[in-house]
Enzyme design. Structure first.
Site, PDB file in Angstrom:
ATOM      1  N   LYS A 259      40.302  36.319 -10.588  1.00 54.74           N
ATOM      2  CA  LYS A 259      39.133  36.509  -9.721  1.00 54.74           C
ATOM      3  C   LYS A 259      39.500  36.387  -8.244  1.00 54.74           C
ATOM      4  O   LYS A 259      38.619  36.343  -7.387  1.00 54.74           O
ATOM      5  CB  LYS A 259      38.035  35.499 -10.092  1.00 54.74           C
ATOM      6  CG  LYS A 259      37.553  35.661 -11.549  1.00 54.74           C
ATOM      7  CD  LYS A 259      36.276  34.912 -11.798  1.00 54.74           C
ATOM      8  CE  LYS A 259      35.900  34.933 -13.277  1.00 54.74           C
ATOM      9  NZ  LYS A 259      34.554  34.436 -13.545  1.00 54.74           N
TER      10      LYS A 259
ATOM     11  N   LYS B  45       4.062  39.992 -23.074  1.00 48.99           N
ATOM     12  CA  LYS B  45       4.534  38.893 -23.929  1.00 48.99           C
ATOM     13  C   LYS B  45       4.808  39.417 -25.348  1.00 48.99           C
ATOM     14  O   LYS B  45       3.981  40.122 -25.930  1.00 48.99           O
ATOM     15  CB  LYS B  45       3.442  37.814 -23.976  1.00 48.99           C
ATOM     16  CG  LYS B  45       3.894  36.576 -24.673  1.00 48.99           C
ATOM     17  CD  LYS B  45       2.826  35.497 -24.619  1.00 48.99           C
ATOM     18  CE  LYS B  45       3.213  34.394 -25.590  1.00 48.99           C
ATOM     19  NZ  LYS B  45       2.092  33.836 -26.280  1.00 48.99           N
TER      20      LYS B  45
ATOM     21  N   ASP C 201      26.027  34.732 -18.194  1.00 49.76           N
ATOM     22  CA  ASP C 201      26.990  35.829 -18.388  1.00 49.76           C
ATOM     23  C   ASP C 201      26.294  37.052 -18.984  1.00 49.76           C
ATOM     24  O   ASP C 201      26.779  38.169 -18.849  1.00 49.76           O
ATOM     25  CB  ASP C 201      28.119  35.374 -19.309  1.00 49.76           C
ATOM     26  CG  ASP C 201      29.072  34.416 -18.586  1.00 49.76           C
ATOM     27  OD1 ASP C 201      29.226  34.573 -17.360  1.00 49.76           O
ATOM     28  OD2 ASP C 201      29.633  33.519 -19.248  1.00 49.76           O
TER      29      ASP C 201
ATOM     30  N   PHE D 121      34.182  27.629  -9.945  1.00 48.30           N
ATOM     31  CA  PHE D 121      34.138  26.483 -10.856  1.00 48.30           C
ATOM     32  C   PHE D 121      34.501  26.962 -12.259  1.00 48.30           C
ATOM     33  O   PHE D 121      34.301  28.138 -12.591  1.00 48.30           O
ATOM     34  CB  PHE D 121      32.733  25.874 -10.878  1.00 48.30           C
ATOM     35  CG  PHE D 121      32.537  24.812  -9.824  1.00 48.30           C
ATOM     36  CD1 PHE D 121      32.544  25.144  -8.479  1.00 48.30           C
ATOM     37  CD2 PHE D 121      32.362  23.483 -10.185  1.00 48.30           C
ATOM     38  CE1 PHE D 121      32.374  24.173  -7.502  1.00 48.30           C
ATOM     39  CE2 PHE D 121      32.188  22.494  -9.222  1.00 48.30           C
ATOM     40  CZ  PHE D 121      32.192  22.842  -7.882  1.00 48.30           C
TER      41      PHE D 121
ATOM     42  N   LYS E  81      41.621  32.239 -14.465  1.00 50.42           N
ATOM     43  CA  LYS E  81      40.403  32.531 -13.705  1.00 50.42           C
ATOM     44  C   LYS E  81      40.721  32.609 -12.208  1.00 50.42           C
ATOM     45  O   LYS E  81      40.249  33.499 -11.508  1.00 50.42           O
ATOM     46  CB  LYS E  81      39.378  31.419 -13.977  1.00 50.42           C
ATOM     47  CG  LYS E  81      37.968  31.905 -14.042  1.00 50.42           C
ATOM     48  CD  LYS E  81      37.042  30.868 -14.640  1.00 50.42           C
ATOM     49  CE  LYS E  81      36.952  30.985 -16.154  1.00 50.42           C
ATOM     50  NZ  LYS E  81      36.056  30.000 -16.742  1.00 50.42           N
TER      51      LYS E  81
ATOM     52  N   ASN F 273      19.937  27.727 -18.713  1.00 51.29           N
ATOM     53  CA  ASN F 273      20.919  26.726 -19.148  1.00 51.29           C
ATOM     54  C   ASN F 273      20.584  25.382 -18.512  1.00 51.29           C
ATOM     55  O   ASN F 273      19.640  25.269 -17.746  1.00 51.29           O
ATOM     56  CB  ASN F 273      22.344  27.182 -18.822  1.00 51.29           C
ATOM     57  CG  ASN F 273      22.547  27.372 -17.343  1.00 51.29           C
ATOM     58  OD1 ASN F 273      22.476  26.429 -16.573  1.00 51.29           O
ATOM     59  ND2 ASN F 273      22.778  28.623 -16.920  1.00 51.29           N
TER      60      ASN F 273
HETATM   61  N1  CTP Z   1      30.317  33.119 -12.054  1.00 49.86           N
HETATM   62  C1  CTP Z   1      29.749  34.060 -11.218  1.00 49.86           C
HETATM   63  N2  CTP Z   1      29.020  35.087 -11.739  1.00 49.86           N
HETATM   64  C2  CTP Z   1      28.838  35.202 -13.078  1.00 49.86           C
HETATM   65  C3  CTP Z   1      29.405  34.236 -13.932  1.00 49.86           C
HETATM   66  C4  CTP Z   1      30.126  33.204 -13.387  1.00 49.86           C
HETATM   67  O1  CTP Z   1      29.908  33.958 -10.007  1.00 49.86           O
HETATM   68  N3  CTP Z   1      28.117  36.199 -13.531  1.00 49.86           N
HETATM   69  C5  CTP Z   1      31.133  32.056 -11.456  1.00 49.86           C
HETATM   70  C6  CTP Z   1      30.593  30.665 -11.635  1.00 49.86           C
HETATM   71  O2  CTP Z   1      29.715  30.306 -10.583  1.00 49.86           O
HETATM   72  C7  CTP Z   1      31.868  29.839 -11.617  1.00 49.86           C
HETATM   73  C8  CTP Z   1      32.890  30.748 -12.255  1.00 49.86           C
HETATM   74  O3  CTP Z   1      32.377  32.069 -12.129  1.00 49.86           O
HETATM   75  O4  CTP Z   1      32.297  29.590 -10.303  1.00 49.86           O
HETATM   76  C9  CTP Z   1      33.239  30.428 -13.675  1.00 49.86           C
HETATM   77  O5  CTP Z   1      32.285  30.836 -14.539  1.00 49.86           O
HETATM   78  P1  CTP Z   1      32.546  30.866 -16.137  1.00 49.86           P
HETATM   79  O6  CTP Z   1      31.261  31.338 -16.724  1.00 49.86           O
HETATM   80  O7  CTP Z   1      33.115  29.592 -16.588  1.00 49.86           O
HETATM   81  O8  CTP Z   1      33.707  31.905 -16.269  1.00 49.86           O
HETATM   82  P2  CTP Z   1      33.765  33.249 -16.958  1.00 49.86           P
HETATM   83  O9  CTP Z   1      34.440  34.164 -16.008  1.00 49.86           O
HETATM   84  O10 CTP Z   1      32.409  33.628 -17.415  1.00 49.86           O
HETATM   85  O11 CTP Z   1      34.755  33.014 -18.145  1.00 49.86           O
HETATM   86  P3  CTP Z   1      34.495  32.469 -19.610  1.00 49.86           P
HETATM   87  O12 CTP Z   1      33.092  32.800 -19.953  1.00 49.86           O
HETATM   88  O13 CTP Z   1      35.505  33.175 -20.385  1.00 49.86           O
HETATM   89  O14 CTP Z   1      34.753  31.003 -19.552  1.00 49.86           O
END
Ligand code: CTP
Length: 403
Positions: free
Chosen positions: A343, A290, A280, A325, A339, A210
């Site tokens: 969490k 490859k 995610d 975040f 969140k 990303n």
């Molecule tokens: N985060 C994490 N580990 C993951 C995904 C996210 O620790 N595998 C943490 C990020 O570093 C951030 C927070 O979770 O502090 C928010 O991540 P985000 O991707 O916005 O939240 P999600 O829980 O994935 O929710 P959604 O995808 O529904 O927005």
């Protein structure tokens, strides 16, 4: 890109203690500062250009009319560049000149032009140091806000014993750093920060990533270290460089590696800030070789990664602070609050997507800090370094309430 802790101009004047200033340059460099040196003509009788330039990794400036350099009003440029000006050793001559506004060489001119904190470490014979005019001049400098780093007593180069020996480089560096960085509310605290993107391999040459630059996380690490914390920075791939000695950097690539590293250290941390943009989903079966192109479509099967923030939230103790975040496009506050509670975080930093100049890949940011008691603190749009300090100040307040 490198994050530098600050800019220091070191002024060297003509005293035997100038040899110790070589250690001072080394110490500032080691502690992550950029250093430029200005020496008087008399100082150059005691030390060499090669030593100074090798240690500072910058050209030495001696002459106010240095025609070899690209045109620049040198004394103004250096004065503007400096976050601190440290004169070590400071002879009776430079002390007298600065006290009375005399500017007849590059160093004395910079002293009058600069707006930053000035430090003077006097070094001279004990009788000269005790002489009433010198003492009066030192008092004048104190009155105009100059930091005088008092000399020590002991054996002097001229053979006598008394007060006049320049303070040791370690003590000078410590005093300058303390003054520049202010109070250290996180002294003795352990802070873990995640930063950057993660790369999830599709095959040996391709990945899902990303656009996170890592700048927000690196700015947090720098700010926490400047507040005295011992920082573990677990970062995905980025071009950023850290220079602060209190930052221990752990490089990872994938969400799984980041999870493993964080889980290894979380128990010993006081504060944990999850600013990484962790993937995610990850390819379920990365190809060992490859993937060759074929006529048809390619479908990748993705499996969910472990949520590091939520995993730490499950095991964290009451005396540990956990910050996440969030980046939301709709029902921002509502989703951020969900969140926060789901969490088990103590605070969620909600990135504003509505403001130009905030979020991914920008040097600036604007955030809403939502605490466990559902209070919201809104920041202005400002540099990520400033946002980092704001976030850490809020965390320090939570920390105070815990202890
Ligand atoms: N985060 C994490 N580990 C993951 C995904 C996210 O620790 N595998 C943490 C990020 O570093 C951030 C927070 O979770 O502090 C928010 O991540 P985000 O991707 O916005 O939240 P999600 O829980 O994935 O929710 P959604 O995808 O529904 O927005």
């Amino acid at each position: 890109m490198e994050t530098v802790r600050g800019h220091i101009v070191i002024g060297i004047t003509g005293g035997i203690a100038a040899y110790k200033t070589m250690t001072l340059i080394r110490l500032f460099k080691k502690n992550g500062y950029e250093v430029k040196v200005v020496a008087t003509a008399h100082a150059m009788e005691f030390v060499t250009r090669t030593t100074i330039e090798t240690l500072s990794q910058n050209p030495l400036c001696v002459d106010i009319f240095d025609h070899g350099k690209p045109y620049d009003v040198q004394h103004i440029a250096l004065a503007d560049w400096a976050d601190a000006l440290v004169v070590a050793p400071a002879t009776a001559n430079i002390i007298g000149k600065y006290a009375h506004g005399i500017a007849d060489d590059l160093l004395s001119t910079i002293l009058l032009a600069c707006q930053c904190p000035v430090f003077m470490a006097p070094a001279m014979n004990d009788k000269m140091y005790a002489e009433p005019t010198v003492q009066h001049n030192i008092e004048l400098l104190r009155q105009k806000g100059c930091h005088i780093i008092s000399p020590q007593s002991g054996f002097l180069a001229c053979g006598s014993e008394g007060t006049g020996r320049m303070e040791e480089p370690e003590a000078i560096a410590e005093q300058v750093t303390k003054t520049l960085e202010g109070p250290q509310p996180l002294k003795g605290r352990k802070v873990m920060i995640t930063a950057g993107p993660t790369y999830e391999p599709i095959d040996p040459v391709r990945f899902i990533g990303n656009r996170s630059s890592g700048l927000m996380g690196f700015s947090l690490a720098e700010a926490a270290a400047n507040m005295g914390a011992e920082v573990t920075l677990v970062t995905g791939p980025t071009n950023l460089v850290t220079s602060h000695p209190n930052i221990h950097r752990v490089n990872v690539e994938t969400a799984e590696e980041m999870y493993q590293q964080c889980m290894c250290v979380q128990e010993t941390q006081d504060i944990m800030i999850m600013s990484a943009a962790v993937a995610d989903y990850t390819p379920a079966n990365p190809a060992p070789e490859k993937i060759k192109k074929t006529e048809g479509q390619l479908t990748l099967e993705l499996s969910k990664t472990k949520d590091i923030l939520a995993s730490i939230g499950k095991v964290k103790r009451h005396d540990q602070i956990l910050v996440g975040f969030a980046l939301e496009t709709e029902h921002e506050r509502e989703n951020a609050l969900k969140k926060l509670h789901n969490k088990n975080a103590d605070m969620i930093v909600l990135n504003s997507l509505r403001d130009k100049g905030a979020g991914f890949g920008t040097p600036t940011n604007k955030v809403f800090m939502i605490t466990k008691d559902e209070q919201t603190i809104e920041s202005d749009l400002k540099s990520k370094a400033e946002i980092a300090r704001d976030i850490l100040n809020v965390i320090c307040n939570i920390n105070k309430q815990l202890s």
